[in-house]
Scaffold this active site. Sequence first.
Site, PDB file in Angstrom:
ATOM      1  N   ARG A  54     -39.680  44.880   6.711  1.00 32.20           N
ATOM      2  CA  ARG A  54     -38.426  44.496   7.251  1.00 32.20           C
ATOM      3  C   ARG A  54     -37.136  45.009   5.930  1.00 32.20           C
ATOM      4  O   ARG A  54     -37.115  45.889   5.573  1.00 32.20           O
ATOM      5  CB  ARG A  54     -38.610  43.259   6.077  1.00 32.20           C
ATOM      6  CG  ARG A  54     -38.560  42.786   4.995  1.00 32.20           C
ATOM      7  CD  ARG A  54     -39.147  41.710   4.176  1.00 32.20           C
ATOM      8  NE  ARG A  54     -39.938  41.612   3.132  1.00 32.20           N
ATOM      9  CZ  ARG A  54     -41.056  40.811   2.566  1.00 32.20           C
ATOM     10  NH1 ARG A  54     -40.563  39.295   3.503  1.00 32.20           N
ATOM     11  NH2 ARG A  54     -41.346  40.427   1.314  1.00 32.20           N
ATOM     12  N   GLU A  65     -33.256  39.551   2.846  1.00 36.22           N
ATOM     13  CA  GLU A  65     -34.183  40.407   3.987  1.00 36.22           C
ATOM     14  C   GLU A  65     -33.844  40.296   5.335  1.00 36.22           C
ATOM     15  O   GLU A  65     -34.053  38.958   5.977  1.00 36.22           O
ATOM     16  CB  GLU A  65     -35.800  41.024   3.782  1.00 36.22           C
ATOM     17  CG  GLU A  65     -35.947  41.061   2.353  1.00 36.22           C
ATOM     18  CD  GLU A  65     -36.957  40.582   1.892  1.00 36.22           C
ATOM     19  OE1 GLU A  65     -37.430  41.892   0.818  1.00 36.22           O
ATOM     20  OE2 GLU A  65     -37.494  38.975   2.226  1.00 36.22           O
ATOM     21  N   LYS A  78     -36.177  36.341  10.395  1.00 35.35           N
ATOM     22  CA  LYS A  78     -35.697  34.977   9.614  1.00 35.35           C
ATOM     23  C   LYS A  78     -34.786  35.921   8.810  1.00 35.35           C
ATOM     24  O   LYS A  78     -34.898  37.351   7.926  1.00 35.35           O
ATOM     25  CB  LYS A  78     -36.502  34.451   9.399  1.00 35.35           C
ATOM     26  CG  LYS A  78     -36.410  33.746   7.815  1.00 35.35           C
ATOM     27  CD  LYS A  78     -38.073  33.790   7.257  1.00 35.35           C
ATOM     28  CE  LYS A  78     -38.878  34.726   6.166  1.00 35.35           C
ATOM     29  NZ  LYS A  78     -39.799  33.572   5.469  1.00 35.35           N
ATOM     30  N   ASP A 236     -43.382  40.664  -4.492  1.00 36.19           N
ATOM     31  CA  ASP A 236     -42.764  40.995  -3.263  1.00 36.19           C
ATOM     32  C   ASP A 236     -41.131  41.925  -2.585  1.00 36.19           C
ATOM     33  O   ASP A 236     -40.812  41.847  -1.268  1.00 36.19           O
ATOM     34  CB  ASP A 236     -42.596  39.918  -2.254  1.00 36.19           C
ATOM     35  CG  ASP A 236     -41.781  38.886  -2.810  1.00 36.19           C
ATOM     36  OD1 ASP A 236     -40.726  39.153  -3.997  1.00 36.19           O
ATOM     37  OD2 ASP A 236     -41.185  37.544  -2.387  1.00 36.19           O
ATOM     38  N   SER A 301     -50.136  39.287  -1.297  1.00 37.11           N
ATOM     39  CA  SER A 301     -49.382  38.542  -0.019  1.00 37.11           C
ATOM     40  C   SER A 301     -47.160  39.303  -0.562  1.00 37.11           C
ATOM     41  O   SER A 301     -47.233  39.364  -1.532  1.00 37.11           O
ATOM     42  CB  SER A 301     -49.128  37.688  -0.523  1.00 37.11           C
ATOM     43  OG  SER A 301     -48.267  36.770   0.245  1.00 37.11           O
ATOM     44  N   VAL A 302     -46.692  39.335   0.744  1.00 31.51           N
ATOM     45  CA  VAL A 302     -45.263  40.005   0.700  1.00 31.51           C
ATOM     46  C   VAL A 302     -44.676  38.807   1.429  1.00 31.51           C
ATOM     47  O   VAL A 302     -43.524  38.233   1.761  1.00 31.51           O
ATOM     48  CB  VAL A 302     -44.824  41.312   0.414  1.00 31.51           C
ATOM     49  CG1 VAL A 302     -45.305  42.483  -0.775  1.00 31.51           C
ATOM     50  CG2 VAL A 302     -45.034  42.022   1.760  1.00 31.51           C
TER      51      VAL A 302
HETATM   52  P1  NAD Z   1     -38.890  29.837  -8.522  1.00 30.89           P
HETATM   53  O1  NAD Z   1     -37.809  30.589  -8.743  1.00 30.89           O
HETATM   54  O2  NAD Z   1     -38.717  27.944  -7.638  1.00 30.89           O
HETATM   55  O3  NAD Z   1     -40.192  29.955  -9.241  1.00 30.89           O
HETATM   56  C1  NAD Z   1     -40.870  30.572  -9.648  1.00 30.89           C
HETATM   57  C2  NAD Z   1     -41.471  30.003 -11.478  1.00 30.89           C
HETATM   58  O4  NAD Z   1     -41.697  31.176 -12.142  1.00 30.89           O
HETATM   59  C3  NAD Z   1     -40.593  29.505 -12.480  1.00 30.89           C
HETATM   60  O5  NAD Z   1     -40.809  28.632 -12.674  1.00 30.89           O
HETATM   61  C4  NAD Z   1     -41.237  30.517 -13.429  1.00 30.89           C
HETATM   62  O6  NAD Z   1     -40.060  29.928 -14.786  1.00 30.89           O
HETATM   63  C5  NAD Z   1     -42.267  30.644 -13.231  1.00 30.89           C
HETATM   64  N1  NAD Z   1     -42.148  31.673 -14.210  1.00 30.89           N
HETATM   65  C6  NAD Z   1     -41.817  33.049 -14.305  1.00 30.89           C
HETATM   66  N2  NAD Z   1     -42.142  34.204 -14.867  1.00 30.89           N
HETATM   67  C7  NAD Z   1     -43.341  33.649 -15.588  1.00 30.89           C
HETATM   68  C8  NAD Z   1     -44.220  33.793 -16.524  1.00 30.89           C
HETATM   69  N3  NAD Z   1     -44.133  35.431 -16.714  1.00 30.89           N
HETATM   70  N4  NAD Z   1     -45.676  33.319 -16.353  1.00 30.89           N
HETATM   71  C9  NAD Z   1     -45.922  32.184 -15.807  1.00 30.89           C
HETATM   72  N5  NAD Z   1     -45.029  31.502 -15.139  1.00 30.89           N
HETATM   73  C10 NAD Z   1     -43.144  32.341 -15.249  1.00 30.89           C
HETATM   74  O7  NAD Z   1     -39.829  30.963  -7.227  1.00 30.89           O
HETATM   75  P2  NAD Z   1     -40.195  30.022  -6.035  1.00 30.89           P
HETATM   76  O8  NAD Z   1     -39.326  30.291  -4.891  1.00 30.89           O
HETATM   77  O9  NAD Z   1     -41.636  29.534  -6.707  1.00 30.89           O
HETATM   78  O10 NAD Z   1     -40.789  31.644  -5.365  1.00 30.89           O
HETATM   79  C11 NAD Z   1     -42.038  32.520  -6.489  1.00 30.89           C
HETATM   80  C12 NAD Z   1     -42.012  33.942  -5.989  1.00 30.89           C
HETATM   81  O11 NAD Z   1     -43.430  34.390  -4.442  1.00 30.89           O
HETATM   82  C13 NAD Z   1     -40.484  34.942  -6.057  1.00 30.89           C
HETATM   83  O12 NAD Z   1     -40.635  36.376  -6.505  1.00 30.89           O
HETATM   84  C14 NAD Z   1     -40.707  34.946  -4.456  1.00 30.89           C
HETATM   85  O13 NAD Z   1     -39.505  36.133  -3.591  1.00 30.89           O
HETATM   86  C15 NAD Z   1     -41.703  35.092  -3.263  1.00 30.89           C
HETATM   87  N6  NAD Z   1     -42.574  34.578  -2.443  1.00 30.89           N
HETATM   88  C16 NAD Z   1     -43.169  35.144  -1.996  1.00 30.89           C
HETATM   89  C17 NAD Z   1     -43.396  35.265  -0.092  1.00 30.89           C
HETATM   90  C18 NAD Z   1     -44.762  35.249   0.257  1.00 30.89           C
HETATM   91  O14 NAD Z   1     -45.012  35.461   1.372  1.00 30.89           O
HETATM   92  N7  NAD Z   1     -45.543  36.162  -0.586  1.00 30.89           N
HETATM   93  C19 NAD Z   1     -42.754  34.119  -0.137  1.00 30.89           C
HETATM   94  C20 NAD Z   1     -41.648  32.848  -1.196  1.00 30.89           C
HETATM   95  C21 NAD Z   1     -42.457  33.510  -2.187  1.00 30.89           C
END
Ligand code: NAD
Length: 348
Positions: A54, A65, A78, A236, A301-302
């Site tokens: 991306r 992105e 997207k 990711d 997964s990313v």
């Molecule tokens: P969010 O900010 O709503 O939630 C993240 C949570 O992680 C928070 O509650 C935070 O307190 C917690 N956290 C941070 N550090 C921590 C640690 N050391 N131990 C335990 N908990 C911890 O974010 P989200 O929307 O749930 O997304 C989470 C991650 O997933 C993001 O990095 C996002 O970029 C990624 N994501 C990846 C994909 C994919 O396809 N792989 C898709 C969507 C989101």
Amino acid sequence: MPPMPSELAYVPFVSVENMMRLVHHHGIEQVLRELTDAVEADYRRWALFEKSPRLASHSREGVIELMPTSDGEVFSFKYVNGHPSNTAKGFQTVAAFGLLARVDTGYPILLAEMTLLTALRTAATSAMVARHLAPRGARVMAMIGNGAQAEFQALAMKSVVGIDTVRLYDIDPQATAKVARNLADSGLTIVSCASTQEAVEGAQIITTCTADKACATILTDNMVGAGIHINAIGGDCPGKTELHQDILKRAATFVEFEPQTRIEGEIQQMDASYPVTEFHQVLDGSAAGRRDARQITLFDSVGFATEDFSALRYIHCKLEGTDFFQKIDMLADPDDPRDLFGMLQRAA
Ligand code: NAD
């Protein structure tokens, strides 16, 4: 082939409110099951898709992105951000919208919110991979990171893979309390834990879904026993990982699209010779999935563009005969296609 905009005379737009209505109408678990099948069906057509890492615009606070792909008939993209510091400002870490278009005319046929849809498709993708790689009979998942994605992940693993227990941990106990509350009537047994170490006890699947713009170590090697399936979705972005390197050294690692994951995934910690399997190879039989009950499998997964394509196609199909969309006037439609200026004068 989806209908032409001129046949519809408008572009359907699915707002956040209508996405919520659509999901409630069908039931979230049914949506997650159907979406899992839709994502997998397109993974089985892997060769047909245009694929590229991306386009990412990085800043100090996060990333914006663009994720395009096409199967030759339909194009999608997207727009999505990733800003871990957003939650402190009252915004989502991840917010998105997306578009489907016909390749033969280039005309859009759907515009949709994708903040909810990304959470649904990410959970569906995790479940698709876990149903092929997780140990047989997996019933317990540890969920590390209890933010916006967490409930979606838990419900997809329940309805697609058959887990019955989720063990929660987040550095913020309020996030864990929120997930426990939201899943109280889900039929899952919810266990709130005081540490990652406690959360992974007895789990056959570990999902890491934390957000921090850093190379963090959410999981260390000693926490991962033989036979575990790790669903690592939070790392990711370049400079953003969740697993200790030693776990990768022991695991069989599966990725979506290797050129993108080398830049953004957990494997950015490893050199280019580190072996990975693209997941579509497991589906078409050209590579092995889980080898035995003791192997550690890792889904690094990313998020990949075909998953968004599948999700948008799925929503598009669900619109027929419903009012889960608004008709938006997004395309100029002069009587004579060359008389765009005349149309402008008419409007004046
Ligand atoms: P969010 O900010 O709503 O939630 C993240 C949570 O992680 C928070 O509650 C935070 O307190 C917690 N956290 C941070 N550090 C921590 C640690 N050391 N131990 C335990 N908990 C911890 O974010 P989200 O929307 O749930 O997304 C989470 C991650 O997933 C993001 O990095 C996002 O970029 C990624 N994501 C990846 C994909 C994919 O396809 N792989 C898709 C969507 C989101």
